[in-house]
Design an enzyme around this catalytic site. Structure first.
Site, PDB file in Angstrom:
ATOM      1  N   MET A 156       0.858  -1.178   0.000  1.00  0.00           N
ATOM      2  CA  MET A 156       0.000   0.000   0.000  1.00  0.00           C
ATOM      3  C   MET A 156       0.897   1.230   0.000  1.00  0.00           C
ATOM      4  SD  MET A 156      -1.761   0.068   3.747  1.00  0.00           S
ATOM      5  CE  MET A 156      -0.870  -0.017   5.290  1.00  0.00           C
ATOM      6  N   ARG A 319      -3.633  -2.378  11.114  1.00  0.00           N
ATOM      7  CA  ARG A 319      -3.440  -1.907  12.486  1.00  0.00           C
ATOM      8  C   ARG A 319      -3.576  -3.042  13.487  1.00  0.00           C
ATOM      9  NH1 ARG A 319      -6.402   3.980  11.483  1.00  0.00           N
ATOM     10  NH2 ARG A 319      -4.513   4.966  10.685  1.00  0.00           N
ATOM     11  N   HIS A 463       4.582   3.237  12.426  1.00  0.00           N
ATOM     12  CA  HIS A 463       3.911   2.931  11.158  1.00  0.00           C
ATOM     13  C   HIS A 463       2.458   2.518  11.353  1.00  0.00           C
ATOM     14  CE1 HIS A 463       5.258  -1.622  11.049  1.00  0.00           C
ATOM     15  NE2 HIS A 463       4.890  -1.239  12.251  1.00  0.00           N
ATOM     16  N   GLU A 464       1.721   2.540  10.233  1.00  0.00           N
ATOM     17  CA  GLU A 464       0.277   2.280  10.194  1.00  0.00           C
ATOM     18  C   GLU A 464      -0.497   3.221  11.116  1.00  0.00           C
ATOM     19  OE1 GLU A 464      -0.243   0.623   7.788  1.00  0.00           O
ATOM     20  OE2 GLU A 464       1.617  -0.491   7.567  1.00  0.00           O
ATOM     21  N   GLY A 465      -0.106   4.470  11.139  1.00  0.00           N
ATOM     22  CA  GLY A 465      -0.759   5.463  11.993  1.00  0.00           C
ATOM     23  C   GLY A 465       0.014   5.630  13.277  1.00  0.00           C
TER      24      GLY A 465
END
Length: 619
Positions: A156, A319, A463-465
């Site tokens: 992504m 997440r 990462h991932e927010g």
């Protein structure tokens, strides 16, 4: 794992549902055994190797960069793909196992503990799952199914060098590729130009093709980019071009590796800067594309302008996956520290007369402070594993439960996902730090694995927010959505546990403590938004996240404690050692951890602006 899956979450009851009817406790165990074996044989022995022999690039004759990975990584990826785990949750008729997500998450956890940076297909599965929901039938057939088989892999591509987590500021553009752009059988065809940063597995040779999911902006009617997030759309941009039957055309798409990021940890995973449409591999008439040859070929997924909505389907899965990765890294460190503490002699017992040097040394696990550090690790890591598996069980409820149960599971997941990602990322990092401390000076050397676990773990808060983004999401949106119904549902489940626990003399103190903590969170949530001023309410979102997470983990431990007490109908098979472990970890968490929430919630409730109003020059 067996205790959590079967004694606590009763995984076998899922086989009563039509989708999982062909499964049993035996098939679930077989999947876990297979994954544990592959993790032990193909992943764990090479965890240090891929940390020291990290990915490198070589320059090809055409000037492009090629990534070189250790042979062990190729063999591990092959073994994982052949296990069928990439399509574990998919329908039988497309080659899947129709496993519950609960079992899939539990099975994948072994790879996180064995070697997190070798990877276990998290992004590939998330990429393909997104296409199964938002893609066309042709996109599913051509791209998703090849990802599930392991033939192709997926990424992504969200962040950009200048934008980071601020997706509204992305600059990658997508323009229609010719007058008949909407007629391509693979989807409306566009040309993309831009740069993407922090793309995990963005370039490698583990698979014959890489399917990039790329966020880009389509110009508005005036030809200018639409500001904010409304103009963001999602595109499939394959590394190598394919025809409508999913066959490689032999032509490379205009996606170029600009370089690798050299990381503190997760060194076995390539992390890349990718350039789309810079002209490194110009695609024109020769490939059958009627555009001007400028830009990477991409196919629109879903509707134009709905890229973020589509992408967040993948982000939410990622997440939960990162929460599990953090949990298992913490668990790896805990087990290493426990083994070391059981075998390392040092010091002597403290008696009424002090230390007697004439007595033999004792193992360090016999020292109270070492037990404190081990108990902290146990409470963080095993508590996190319970939380992640609980969330995985909610995913199954959302997919296969009654309409009412599915809706409740959806709302509970909305509230719990920021916690499931962030709490293990922060506190299992602390567990890894304590694992180093238990080892003493040896823990700070590369002779022992715990320093690598800490380095690998440090990424998970980013990462991932990031941690701050998850906190804003929790306090700014999740606890208030649908009139706070998700928060009310969560409180109801906590109160059900409290009612059970308060009947047990051994747990009554903890039950009362959790009830008070839950009340404090509710009061702080209302106080934060009392003025309806987002600047004031969200100034202390991270302390709110920390407090909220601690309350959720206290609930996990209290519910586990209820399960191991002798008079619980499910507790007959619980060993005395398991029971003692759960009860001591519960006591530790309530006495040493839950008490931390008061100062965190004080600044939230007071809408304290100390941090927000600090003048830049004063730093």
């Amino acid at each position: 794992m067996d205790f959590l899956l079967h004694d606590w979450l009763h995984a076998e009851t899922l086989t009563q549902r039509q989708r999982y009817a062909e499964h049993s406790r035996e098939t679930f165990d077989a999947v876990l055994d297979t994954c544990e074996r592959i993790a032990r044989e193909k992943y764990a022995p090479f965890n240090r190797l891929i940390d020291t022999d990290e990915p490198r690039t070589v320059t090809e004759p055409d000037g492009s960069l090629r990534v070189v990975l250790p042979q062990a990584t190729h063999e591990a990826h092959r073994a994982y793909a052949e296990s069928g785990m990439l399509s574990a949750a998919q329908d039988h008729d497309i080659g899947g196992m129709q496993l519950p997500y609960l079992v899939e998450a539990a099975a994948n956890s072994f790879f996180g503990m064995a070697s997190i940076s070798m990877g276990s297909g998290l992004l590939t599965v998330g990429n393909a799952n997104l296409l199964m929901v938002h893609g066309t039938e042709k996109q599913k057939q051509v791209f998703a199914l090849k990802e599930f088989s392991g033939q192709w892999s997926g990424t992504m591509c969200l962040s950009e060098p200048q934008a980071g987590s601020s997706l509204s500021d992305i600059a990658t553009k997508a323009i229609p590729d010719g007058a008949d752009f909407a007629q391509d059988p693979l989807g409306p065809r566009y040309r993309l130009r831009g740069n993407k940063m922090w793309i995990s597995a963005g370039e490698h040779e583990l698979t014959e093709n890489i399917v990039h999911l790329v966020l880009a902006k389509i110009p508005g009617p005036d030809g200018k980019p639409v500001p904010g997030v409304k103009g963001i759309s999602l595109f499939i941009v394959p590394k190598k071009l394919v025809n409508a039957e999913g066959e490689l055309t032999g032509e490379r798409n205009d996606v170029a590796l600009a370089g690798l990021n050299h990381k503190c940890g997760w060194r076995g995973t390539t992390n890349t800067l990718l350039n789309f449409g810079e002209g490194k591999f110009p695609v024109g008439q020769a490939g059958g594309y009627d555009g001007n040859g400028a830009g990477a070929v991409g196919y629109l997924v879903g509707q134009a302008g709905e890229g973020l909505r589509c992408m967040f389907h993948m982000m939410n899965e990622a997440r939960i996956g990162i929460g599990m990765a953090a949990t298992m890294l913490g668990m790896a460190g805990y087990h290493a520290a426990l083994d070391y503490a059981k075998n390392r002699p040092q010091g002597r017992p403290i008696t009424g007369a002090g230390k007697d040097a004439s007595q033999p040394q004792i193992r360090i696990i016999e020292h109270a402070d070492v037990k404190r550090m081990l108990l902290a690790q146990k409470s963080y890591c095993e508590g996190s594993l319970a939380l992640l598996l609980y969330c995985a069980r909610l995913v199954d409820e959302q997919r296969t439960g009654t309409p009412e149960a599915a809706d409740e599971a959806r709302l509970l997941l909305e509230v719990l996902t920021p916690i499931a990602k962030s709490w293990p990322s922060e506190w299992c990092l602390e567990a890894n730090s304590l694992a180093i401390q238990v080892h003493g000076g040896y823990g700070y050397t590369r002779d022992f694995p715990v320093e690598q676990y800490w380095r690998d773990q440090r990424l998970n808060m980013i990462h991932e927010g990031t941690h701050g983004v998850q906190a804003l999401d929790l306090l700014g949106r999740k606890v208030r959505m649908e009139g706070g119904r998700g928060l009310s549902l969560l409180a109801a489940r906590m109160n059900a546990t409290i009612e059970r626990a308060i009947q047990q003399p051994e747990l009554a103190e903890h039950a009362n403590a959790l009830a008070q903590a839950l009340q404090q969170v509710g009061a702080a949530t209302k106080a934060a938004w009392a003025t309806e001023n987002p600047t004031e309410a969200l100034a202390n979102a991270v302390p709110y996240l920390q407090a909220f997470g601690h309350v959720v983990l206290a609930w996990m431990w209290l519910d586990l404690a209820c399960r191991v007490l002798p008079d619980d109908t499910t507790a007959a098979a619980i060993t005395p050692e398991r029971r003692a472990g759960v009860l001591h970890a519960t006591r530790y968490f309530f006495h040493y951890e839950l008490t931390k929430i008061k100062p965190w919630l004080q600044v939230v409730a007071a809408r304290d602006l100390t941090c927000a109003t600090m003048p830049e020059a004063a730093f």
